[in-house]
Design an enzyme around this catalytic site. Structure first.
Site, PDB file in Angstrom:
ATOM      1  CG  HIS A   1       1.334   7.548   0.553  1.00 25.98           C
ATOM      2  ND1 HIS A   1       1.627   6.205   0.560  1.00 25.98           N
ATOM      3  CD2 HIS A   1      -0.004   7.641   0.464  1.00 25.98           C
ATOM      4  CE1 HIS A   1       0.500   5.515   0.455  1.00 25.98           C
ATOM      5  NE2 HIS A   1      -0.498   6.357   0.409  1.00 25.98           N
TER       6      HIS A   1
ATOM      7  CE  LYS B   1      14.722   1.352  -3.840  1.00 30.16           C
ATOM      8  NZ  LYS B   1      13.739   1.201  -2.796  1.00 30.16           N
ATOM      9  NE  ARG B   2       9.521   7.238 -11.284  1.00 29.78           N
ATOM     10  CZ  ARG B   2       8.552   8.034 -11.687  1.00 29.78           C
ATOM     11  NH1 ARG B   2       7.298   7.631 -11.664  1.00 29.78           N
ATOM     12  NH2 ARG B   2       8.802   9.240 -12.134  1.00 29.78           N
TER      13      ARG B   2
ATOM     14  CE  LYS C   1      11.822   5.976  -4.361  1.00 27.39           C
ATOM     15  NZ  LYS C   1      11.231   4.930  -3.503  1.00 27.39           N
TER      16      LYS C   1
ATOM     17  CB  THR D   1       5.737  -1.690  -1.212  1.00 27.81           C
ATOM     18  OG1 THR D   1       5.839  -0.916  -2.415  1.00 27.81           O
ATOM     19  CG2 THR D   1       4.730  -1.073  -0.274  1.00 27.81           C
TER      20      THR D   1
ATOM     21  CE  LYS E   1       6.204  -4.353  -4.873  1.00 35.61           C
ATOM     22  NZ  LYS E   1       6.429  -3.315  -5.908  1.00 35.61           N
TER      23      LYS E   1
HETATM   24  C1  LIG Z   1       6.902  -2.030  -5.745  1.00 40.66           C
HETATM   25  C2  LIG Z   1       7.167  -1.138  -6.873  1.00 40.66           C
HETATM   26  C3  LIG Z   1       7.626   0.156  -6.654  1.00 40.66           C
HETATM   27  C4  LIG Z   1       7.925   0.688  -5.266  1.00 40.66           C
HETATM   28  O1  LIG Z   1       9.266   0.438  -4.955  1.00 40.66           O
HETATM   29  P1  LIG Z   1       9.962   1.119  -3.693  1.00 40.66           P
HETATM   30  O2  LIG Z   1      11.262   0.421  -3.608  1.00 40.66           O
HETATM   31  O3  LIG Z   1       9.093   0.841  -2.521  1.00 40.66           O
HETATM   32  O4  LIG Z   1      10.086   2.559  -3.997  1.00 40.66           O
HETATM   33  C5  LIG Z   1       7.869   0.969  -7.742  1.00 40.66           C
HETATM   34  N1  LIG Z   1       7.673   0.530  -8.991  1.00 40.66           N
HETATM   35  C6  LIG Z   1       7.245  -0.712  -9.248  1.00 40.66           C
HETATM   36  C7  LIG Z   1       7.065  -1.141 -10.664  1.00 40.66           C
HETATM   37  C8  LIG Z   1       6.969  -1.585  -8.204  1.00 40.66           C
HETATM   38  O5  LIG Z   1       6.521  -2.820  -8.467  1.00 40.66           O
END
Ligand SMILES: *Cc1c(COP(=O)(O)O)cnc(C)c1O
Length: 759
Positions: A314, A494-495, A500, A601, A605
């Site tokens: 990952h 995101k985190r 990022k 991911t 979304k």
């Molecule tokens: C989808 C999701 C992530 C992943 O987000 P990325 O933009 O791919 O890092 C992190 N936290 C939550 C709560 C999510 O639903």
């Protein structure tokens, strides 16, 4: 039995009253019980081979409405509650979110379980029953603080089982107790299981914040997800957690193998183990240990296990690839040490390149190396990521075992991430192309036929506007933030991690702020929304959160700026927040430094909910760009090849990245220096702000300054284009239409065809 009849029986038996006499809490408990019991009563999928998806994290999110959806009960439940004058959303809001994961990796595992169940595949998840999920983030004085986040309640989703296994640690044995969560499959009429192991006698709260006695393993092993590992005791606890997970999980596999009537010698024919990142890697030596205990020779055991285990990588961030000191394993799992030494010996025989050794010169165990030598499959999670693994990060392994490498681009479950979180959009799609996409997300492509349909495009805009209104109400209710629903919603959720590049987005905010202060007003108002937790020990990430919160306060207090620019950071970003933010997003920020985001991911979304991506060509953004075409995405920034060359110092002129080269451009310098401006220092912590400022000028390891100018220009171009509402709606439509590729049903089918071969 009809839902309403069963609900009536449940509330009578439990509360001695009819549903219309119950409060929301009681209705919630009754609905939970109903779902849990219906899901557990569904038959398990069948097959000669069974998958065990091992993951240290499953970021489930609230389960109630998703389970109702998968059980085919959601509309019935909603209508019935409406009859009672109640609202399913209000009832569900009482559910505490099970945050048994940090971010994308754990959320992926949860999406995968949903798809495995929906496809009726013979597979279960295996993880740990953390009593406290990821910490709850609270902002105090423009800083993140962490509080415990309990999620277990009674009644709850956990189903106790009689399975008990003894895990042999160095200091003695500890009993693992198994709990299950039943995962009903949409349309399949089957349910798989998420197996969560716990210690027998967990300690009870109160905790002191999220600090606790890391030495009290027998009671605290499952207390917290990924506890702070900035000290030795925390890291050791993590190894304890990992071994507890894989030992109990391996024993479960062998027990079920026997119950299914197969011999341990036939393990590889009947079992496949997917290792989600390196955290469960010790499953390899543990299964070997257990097989030799059951009479197999070392050669036989290694052969079986090597044909059973498959590994998913990952990350290419070196610091995230686990390397445990052998000394830790001697303490935690001494019985694995001779096995790991033997595996190292065999690996060196098979592959003389010392870079592929399992044990390095400092007696550290490279978990990923063990997975690659002794697993039959290695996969990356997006096309670009897999290419980088093959040509760069894992090249010596790829040269030795090319047949093991493959790509499995990540996916998301559209049931949670479109049907459930964006019901208005789902209804609009139904009206255009029928309901088939709910089973098969490819059908979303049918929306392309409506590209020139003004009525559909207008309704798409109306749905987005309604979702933005809803988010505004939430923001006001939950944290008192007033946001203009007519502004452009630009969201980075995101985190928090330097790669990022939330800090680059903060520089954009500073740019806009300075422009407005100078009297150059933007074309239209923008609301920059952030959602992000920083790991408790990740100091630089906390400085970035501090910067964003300071900017938010600065802008809020300035009547000249406020009408044009708002900055909001949602507190405690989690799945529940994501389900509100994503449907309301106009512009999706996916701005990682190229080569660093394995897939992402969140990007998928947002796309599926009609947001347009502003992103670098990184991770799955590359595939998004190919699918939607250049007119429906905004890309910018250095390419992954350029970035990799900069890190190696192998640009044509032999140069490596020097942030000062970029800092000294006037347009950049004023942005960076604003971190230590009187305006910000009046609000924030001078030490935090100046530390970040010095880091950005002097190090900037993830090259925010490299891309920032182009980022600002491209973002402003997107904001300009937003003004042509028809053409923007067309971009939204194409994004939704092309998102079907990112269904985790597609991903899981592909894992099954390429790796698992379940049926
Ligand atoms: C989808 C999701 C992530 C992943 O987000 P990325 O933009 O791919 O890092 C992190 N936290 C939550 C709560 C999510 O639903």
């Amino acid at each position: 039995m009809l839902l309403r009849d069963q609900l009536r029986d449940l509330t009578r038996a439990r509360f001695g009253r009819a549903p219309d006499q119950c409060d929301d809490r009681q209705l919630y408990e009754a609905l939970l019980t109903l779902c849990r019991d219906r899901a557990r009563a569904l038959p398990a999928p069948e097959g000669e081979r069974k998958l065990y998806y091992f993951s240290a994290e499953f970021l489930l999110g609230k389960l109630l409405s998703n389970q109702l959806l998968a059980l085919g009960l959601r509309d019935e439940a909603r209508d019935y509650l409406e009859e009672l004058g109640r609202d399913l959303n209000a009832v569900e809001s009482l559910e505490p979110e099970p945050s048994l994961g940090n971010g994308g990796l754990g959320r992926l595992a949860a999406c995968f379980l949903d798809s495995i169940a929906a496809l009726g595949l013979n597979g279960d998840g295996v993880g740990l029953n953390y009593h406290y999920g990821l910490f709850r983030q609270v902002f105090r004085g423009e800083k993140q603080t962490e509080e415990p986040d309990p999620w277990m309640e009674k009644p709850g989703w956990l189903i106790p089982t009689d399975r008990r296994f003894s895990v042999p640690f160095g200091a003695g044995e500890l009993t693992a107790v198994l709990y299950d969560i039943a995962v009903p499959g949409a349309h399949s009429g089957r349910a798989c299981r998420l197996h969560l192991f716990d210690v027998e006698r967990p300690a009870h709260a109160p905790w002191n914040g999220i600090q606790f006695d890391k030495g009290d393993i027998p009671h605290q092993l499952t207390a917290f997800l990924y506890p702070d590992d900035s000290d030795e005791a925390g890291r050791l606890l993590r190894v304890y957690q990992q071994y507890f997970l894989v030992s109990a999980g391996s024993q479960l596999i062998l027990a079920e193998l026997e119950e299914r009537g197969f011999a341990p010698e036939a393990l590889a024919d009947h079992v496949v183990v997917q290792i989600n990142d390196t955290h469960p890697s010790m499953v390899i030596p543990e299964l070997i240990r257990l097989l030799t205990q059951r009479g197999l020779t070392m050669d036989q055991a290694v052969d079986q296990v090597s044909r059973t285990c498959a590994y998913t990588n990952h990350t290419i961030l070196a610091e995230a690839l686990e390397k445990w000191p052998l000394a830790y394993l001697e303490t935690v799992a001494p019985r694995l040490v001779p096995i790991i030494r033997e595996l190292d010996r065999r690996a060196r025989e098979a592959c003389p390149d010392p870079r592929t050794a399992i044990l390095d010169g400092q007696s550290r165990v490279h978990m990923a190396h063990m997975d690659i030598h002794f697993g039959f499959s290695v996969n990356g999670v997006a096309a670009l990521h897999t290419e980088i693994l093959k040509t760069s990060e894992l090249k010596p392994f790829y040269d030795r075992y090319p047949e093991k490498f493959r790509n499995e681009t990540n996916g998301i479950t559209f049931r949670r991430w479109l049907e459930d979180c964006d019901p208005e959009l789902a209804g609009l799609i139904d009206g255009c192309i029928g309901r088939g996409w709910r089973r098969d997300a490819w059908e979303l492509e049918g929306l392309l036929a409506f590209r020139e349909d003004a009525g559909v495009l207008d309704r798409l805009l109306a749905v987005k506007a309604a979702n933005k209104d809803r988010l505004c109400r939430d923001l006001l209710a939950r944290q008192g933030a007033e946001v203009d629903p007519m502004s452009v919603f630009d969201i980075q959720a995101k985190r928090l991690h330097e790669y990022k590049r939330q800090q680059m987005n903060a520089l954009y905010v500073i740019h806009q702020y300075l422009e407005i202060k100078a009297g150059r007003l933007p074309e239209r108002p923008v609301t920059v929304l952030f959602g992000a937790k920083a790991a408790p020990a990740y100091v630089m990430a906390k400085h970035i959160i501090h910067l964003i919160l300071c900017l938010s306060r600065l802008v809020e207090a300035d009547p000249q700026v406020r009408p044009w620019l708002r900055v909001v950071m949602v507190e405690n970003y989690n799945v529940t927040w994501a389900e509100r933010l994503i449907p309301a997003c106009d512009l999706s920020e996916q701005i990682s430094l190229a080569s660093k985001e394995a897939s992402g991911t969140g990007n998928m979304k947002f796309m599926a909910n009609g947001a347009v991506t502003l992103g670098t060509l990184d991770g799955a953004n590359v595939e998004i760009a190919q699918l939607v075409g250049p007119e429906n995405i905004y890309t910018f920034g250095a390419s992954s090849d350029q970035v990799i060359a900069l890190y190696r110092g192998s640009e044509p002129d032999g140069r490596s990245y020097r942030p000062l080269d970029y800092y000294h451009r006037p347009a950049v310098e004023r942005l960076v220096d604003f971190l230590v401006s009187p305006e910000l220092l009046a609000i924030g912590d001078p030490v935090s702000l100046s530390t970040l400022w010095r880091d950005m000028k002097g190090k900037d390891w993830f090259m925010a300054l490299l891309d920032v100018e182009e980022y600002i220009a491209v973002k402003n171009r997107a904001l300009h284009d937003y003004g042509d509402r028809r053409s923007w709606a067309k971009k939204m439509l194409v994004n939704v239409a092309k998102s079907g590729y990112f269904s985790s049903d597609r991903t899981i089918r592909q894992y099954n065809e390429d790796i698992w071969h379940l049926k």
